[in-house]
Design a protein around this motif. Structure first.
Motif, PDB file in Angstrom:
ATOM      1  N   GLU A 322       0.889  -1.087   0.107  1.00 43.61           N
ATOM      2  CA  GLU A 322       0.045  -0.006   0.210  1.00 43.61           C
ATOM      3  C   GLU A 322       0.921   1.178   0.138  1.00 43.61           C
ATOM      4  N   LYS A 323       2.398   1.020   0.447  1.00 41.62           N
ATOM      5  CA  LYS A 323       2.798   2.310   0.489  1.00 41.62           C
ATOM      6  C   LYS A 323       3.133   2.816  -0.793  1.00 41.62           C
ATOM      7  N   GLN A 324       3.329   1.777  -1.871  1.00 49.98           N
ATOM      8  CA  GLN A 324       3.798   2.239  -3.295  1.00 49.98           C
ATOM      9  C   GLN A 324       2.459   2.395  -4.283  1.00 49.98           C
ATOM     10  N   ILE A 325       1.140   2.229  -3.673  1.00 51.24           N
ATOM     11  CA  ILE A 325       0.356   2.449  -4.524  1.00 51.24           C
ATOM     12  C   ILE A 325      -1.127   2.897  -3.841  1.00 51.24           C
ATOM     13  N   PRO A 326      -1.679   4.157  -4.420  1.00 49.53           N
ATOM     14  CA  PRO A 326      -2.609   4.830  -3.617  1.00 49.53           C
ATOM     15  C   PRO A 326      -4.055   4.243  -4.034  1.00 49.53           C
ATOM     16  N   LEU A 327      -4.818   4.402  -3.337  1.00 42.20           N
ATOM     17  CA  LEU A 327      -6.341   3.859  -3.562  1.00 42.20           C
ATOM     18  C   LEU A 327      -6.846   3.811  -5.027  1.00 42.20           C
ATOM     19  N   ILE A 328      -6.730   4.982  -5.682  1.00 42.05           N
ATOM     20  CA  ILE A 328      -7.230   4.989  -7.217  1.00 42.05           C
ATOM     21  C   ILE A 328      -6.378   3.957  -7.958  1.00 42.05           C
ATOM     22  N   ASP A 329      -4.932   3.860  -7.647  1.00 36.86           N
ATOM     23  CA  ASP A 329      -4.223   3.051  -8.524  1.00 36.86           C
ATOM     24  C   ASP A 329      -4.554   1.375  -8.055  1.00 36.86           C
ATOM     25  N   MET A 330      -5.039   1.325  -6.833  1.00 35.39           N
ATOM     26  CA  MET A 330      -5.440  -0.359  -6.555  1.00 35.39           C
ATOM     27  C   MET A 330      -6.967  -0.602  -7.153  1.00 35.39           C
ATOM     28  N   THR A 331      -7.735   0.685  -7.379  1.00 34.71           N
ATOM     29  CA  THR A 331      -8.898   0.329  -8.102  1.00 34.71           C
ATOM     30  C   THR A 331      -8.686   0.060  -9.524  1.00 34.71           C
ATOM     31  N   ASP A 332      -7.716   0.651 -10.213  1.00 35.36           N
ATOM     32  CA  ASP A 332      -7.385   0.485 -11.392  1.00 35.36           C
ATOM     33  C   ASP A 332      -6.745  -1.019 -11.722  1.00 35.36           C
ATOM     34  N   LEU A 333      -5.826  -1.475 -10.856  1.00 38.64           N
ATOM     35  CA  LEU A 333      -5.072  -2.638 -10.825  1.00 38.64           C
ATOM     36  C   LEU A 333      -6.294  -3.707 -10.664  1.00 38.64           C
ATOM     37  N   LEU A 334      -6.978  -3.922  -9.721  1.00 34.65           N
ATOM     38  CA  LEU A 334      -7.843  -4.817  -9.769  1.00 34.65           C
ATOM     39  C   LEU A 334      -9.042  -4.912 -10.704  1.00 34.65           C
ATOM     40  N   GLU A 335      -9.309  -3.927 -11.437  1.00 33.07           N
ATOM     41  CA  GLU A 335     -10.184  -3.670 -12.615  1.00 33.07           C
ATOM     42  C   GLU A 335      -9.287  -4.514 -13.884  1.00 33.07           C
ATOM     43  N   PHE A 336      -8.137  -4.277 -13.836  1.00 32.49           N
ATOM     44  CA  PHE A 336      -7.326  -4.944 -14.857  1.00 32.49           C
ATOM     45  C   PHE A 336      -7.315  -6.680 -14.512  1.00 32.49           C
ATOM     46  N   LEU A 337      -6.912  -7.000 -13.182  1.00 33.99           N
ATOM     47  CA  LEU A 337      -6.819  -8.235 -12.873  1.00 33.99           C
ATOM     48  C   LEU A 337      -8.043  -9.097 -12.979  1.00 33.99           C
ATOM     49  N   THR A 338      -9.139  -8.349 -12.923  1.00 31.51           N
ATOM     50  CA  THR A 338     -10.411  -9.130 -12.981  1.00 31.51           C
ATOM     51  C   THR A 338     -11.159  -8.748 -14.428  1.00 31.51           C
ATOM     52  N   GLN A 339     -10.593  -8.246 -15.384  1.00 32.77           N
ATOM     53  CA  GLN A 339     -11.134  -8.016 -16.690  1.00 32.77           C
ATOM     54  C   GLN A 339     -11.201  -9.469 -17.315  1.00 32.77           C
ATOM     55  N   ARG A 340     -12.481  -9.840 -17.753  1.00 33.12           N
ATOM     56  CA  ARG A 340     -12.670 -11.132 -18.272  1.00 33.12           C
ATOM     57  C   ARG A 340     -12.596 -10.919 -19.770  1.00 33.12           C
ATOM     58  N   GLY A 341     -12.069 -11.884 -20.425  1.00 34.69           N
ATOM     59  CA  GLY A 341     -11.708 -12.240 -21.924  1.00 34.69           C
ATOM     60  C   GLY A 341     -12.796 -13.362 -22.076  1.00 34.69           C
ATOM     61  N   LYS A 342     -12.707 -13.877 -23.286  1.00 33.48           N
ATOM     62  CA  LYS A 342     -13.740 -14.963 -23.743  1.00 33.48           C
ATOM     63  C   LYS A 342     -13.337 -16.202 -22.860  1.00 33.48           C
ATOM     64  N   TYR A 343     -11.775 -16.566 -23.003  1.00 29.45           N
ATOM     65  CA  TYR A 343     -11.289 -17.675 -22.299  1.00 29.45           C
ATOM     66  C   TYR A 343     -10.540 -17.350 -20.964  1.00 29.45           C
ATOM     67  N   ILE A 344     -10.616 -17.886 -19.867  1.00 24.05           N
ATOM     68  CA  ILE A 344      -9.841 -17.845 -18.562  1.00 24.05           C
ATOM     69  C   ILE A 344      -9.244 -19.089 -18.300  1.00 24.05           C
ATOM     70  N   PRO A 345      -8.133 -19.390 -18.331  1.00 24.42           N
ATOM     71  CA  PRO A 345      -7.468 -20.426 -17.785  1.00 24.42           C
ATOM     72  C   PRO A 345      -7.403 -20.743 -16.317  1.00 24.42           C
TER      73      PRO A 345
END
Length: 532
Positions: A322-345
């Motif tokens: 958390e010292k390296q990433i503010p709240l708004i950046d965490m929101t964007d990071l989580l959005e990227f990590l949970t972005q779903r394409g057609k296939y998810i391994p």
């Protein structure tokens, strides 16, 4: 009581037989109280113990020596302690696993405590073998639960079938205590970490910018993690994280040691030149161990130079992200990590049970029993990507081999594995459809594997995959109607492809793969889900 003449004959035999038989014969003589052998047995014990300690011998004779020591007196704490303490940083993993596995024959009263006391010097593979030994008897199972409660054994190290066995244990006290502990099997929150997680909780309830999150991932995470081909594969791969909810990912990011997997915890190696090397255990062989430090540097250490190798309950990923990433950046990071394409391994790392580059069924040295891609990059078949686990080191479990009653390895394998998948799913794609003793070796149209789909609304549906219909023998191309030949291995072995279609578009909670009641030993190499 035997006659003096019979006593003398036993002494003569004992002096003639080879090392592999002396323990059994001496144990028999001790049970019969052969007077002439009392001093001889003590000498033989010393001789066998010396063979166990002799690092110039191959693995097989040293394992035989350990077996012989237990045969001499299975109730001896001294013998159990000798074997447990013979496992050091210099011990090759196959020998260490064999020594631990052999302790199943020991009835030493203090065995459980001895194993638990040494867990922090065991590598992940040896720890798994130790857990299996501790689960074999009621008294050692109680000791294992003590270790879980004290944090000496991480709850995440227990396989699903082991957890189920604990909560259904025939001993009431063990059963009740296991149920109580199951409530915190995901790990005990660190009070300070939990406070930080609560401060960042709004990031899980707000939509972010996935493109900005991708840039944050490259800057902050790619040094140790791989996602869709980006980054380094040091920590867990994050490609399939989209099937997990944001709040779960937030806990892993901000409290990484809460439920750290065995392969990703910190090990400290003390080298004989005075250095102390700290990092994740990346691999081991008979002669070396390799650590990866937090800067992604690989450090290889010869076993003969190791003075000590000790595990920590902490993850290689440091706390304080958390010292390296503010709240708004965490929101964007989580959005990227949970972005779903057609296939998810889906990630099989936590449930993989066998290494397919070694013999899977009878003999680890048998090349015909192997399924070795050679190249372990993502495979695509009929447009579906399959993420493989690299098994090239011959140690890392890279496939799910299920229980089967035949052979030497399948009887040790799991009957159930669970894959987290919190998403609606149109199709489940399996790189599988092969097994040991599958059609035509066994020709019955029996159930080899059940795909159990669990929905978030509590509904459960089961899809039966049958021998000779979905599953065929691995050893050569054998075609069956409901799966397709996908890959051919160098010696002619095959891997097949099949699909399972959930009947509802309701989000899933998890997918369980359950061994069917027949005698086959099915294999699953990879699983990919297709979203609506």
């Amino acid at each position: 009581r035997l006659s003096d003449e019979a006593d003398q004959k036993l002494v003569q035999w004992l002096l003639r037989v080879g090392p592999e038989s002396k323990g059994a014969l001496a144990g028999l003589a001790a049970n019969w109280d052969v007077r002439a052998l009392r001093t001889e047995v003590a000498r033989i014990r010393t001789e066998i113990a010396a063979r166990l300690a002799d690092s110039t011998l191959d693995v097989a004779p040293r394992l035989t020596a350990a077996k012989s020591l237990i045969q001499l007196d299975s109730t001896s704490d001294e013998t159990a302690q000798l074997i447990v303490e013979s496992i050091t940083a210099q011990t090759p993993s196959d020998l260490a696993v064999g020594l631990v596995d052999g302790l199943k024959k020991s009835a030493a009263p203090g065995l459980g405590s001895m194993i638990l006391a040494r867990m922090d010097v065991f590598t992940p593979t040896v720890r798994q073998a130790a857990i299996k030994v501790l689960l074999t008897k009621a008294d050692t199972t109680s000791t294992l639960l003590d270790g879980v409660a004290a944090g000496q054994v991480m709850a995440t190290e227990l396989a699903l079938d082991q957890k189920q066995a604990l909560v259904a244990h025939p001993t009431e006290a063990i059963r009740d205590r296991a149920k109580e502990l199951m409530g915190r099997l995901g790990g005990i929150p660190n009070a300070d970490r939990q406070q930080i997680i609560e401060q960042y909780a709004s990031a899980t309830r707000t939509s972010g910018d996935a493109e900005k999150g991708k840039a944050i991932y490259k800057q902050q995470c790619a040094k140790c993690h791989l996602h869709s081909g980006m980054g380094q594969k040091i920590g867990p791969e994050l490609t399939g994280m989209a099937v997990h909810p944001k709040h779960e990912l937030l806990v892993h990011i901000l409290d990484p040691s809460r439920s750290v997997e065995g392969n990703f915890r910190i090990y400290s190696a003390v080298v004989n030149d005075g250095r102390v090397v700290t990092g994740m255990l990346a691999g081991e062989s008979k002669t070396t161990v390799e650590l990866i430090d937090a800067e992604a540097r690989r450090i290889s250490i010869a076993r003969e130079d190791l003075e000590e190798l000790r595990a920590s309950p902490k993850s290689l990923m440091p706390e304080g992200f958390e010292k390296q990433i503010p709240l708004i950046d965490m929101t964007d990071l989580l959005e990227f990590l949970t972005q779903r394409g057609k296939y998810i391994p889906l990630m099989l790392d936590k449930v993989a049970s066998a290494n397919s580059t070694r013999g899977l069924f009878y003999d680890s040295a048998n090349e015909l029993e192997r399924l070795d891609f050679g190249d372990w990059s993502t495979k695509v078949f009929q447009g579906v990507p399959f993420r493989l686990i690299d098994g090239s080191d011959g140690v890392t479990p890279n496939c799910v081999l299920f229980y089967g009653p035949l052979g030497s390895q399948p009887p040790k394998m799991p009957k159930v594995v669970s894959l987290g998948c919190e998403s609606p799913v149109r199709m489940i794609h399996l790189l599988s459809g092969v097994g040991g003793w599958s059609y035509p070796a066994i020709q019955d149209a029996s159930v080899s594997l059940i795909v159990r789909v669990k929905y978030t609304d509590g509904v459960v549906e089961e899809h039966e995959l049958k021998n000779g219909v979905h599953f065929a023998d691995y050893i050569r191309q054998v075609d069956v109607p409901e799966s397709v030949h996908a890959f051919k291995f160098p010696l002619g072995q095959q891997m097949r492809y099949l699909t399972v279609a959930p009947k509802r578009m309701v989000p899933l909670r998890e997918i369980e793969l359950v061994k069917g009641p027949d005698d086959t030993a099915p294999i699953v190499m990879a699983v990919t889900v297709e979203t609506p």
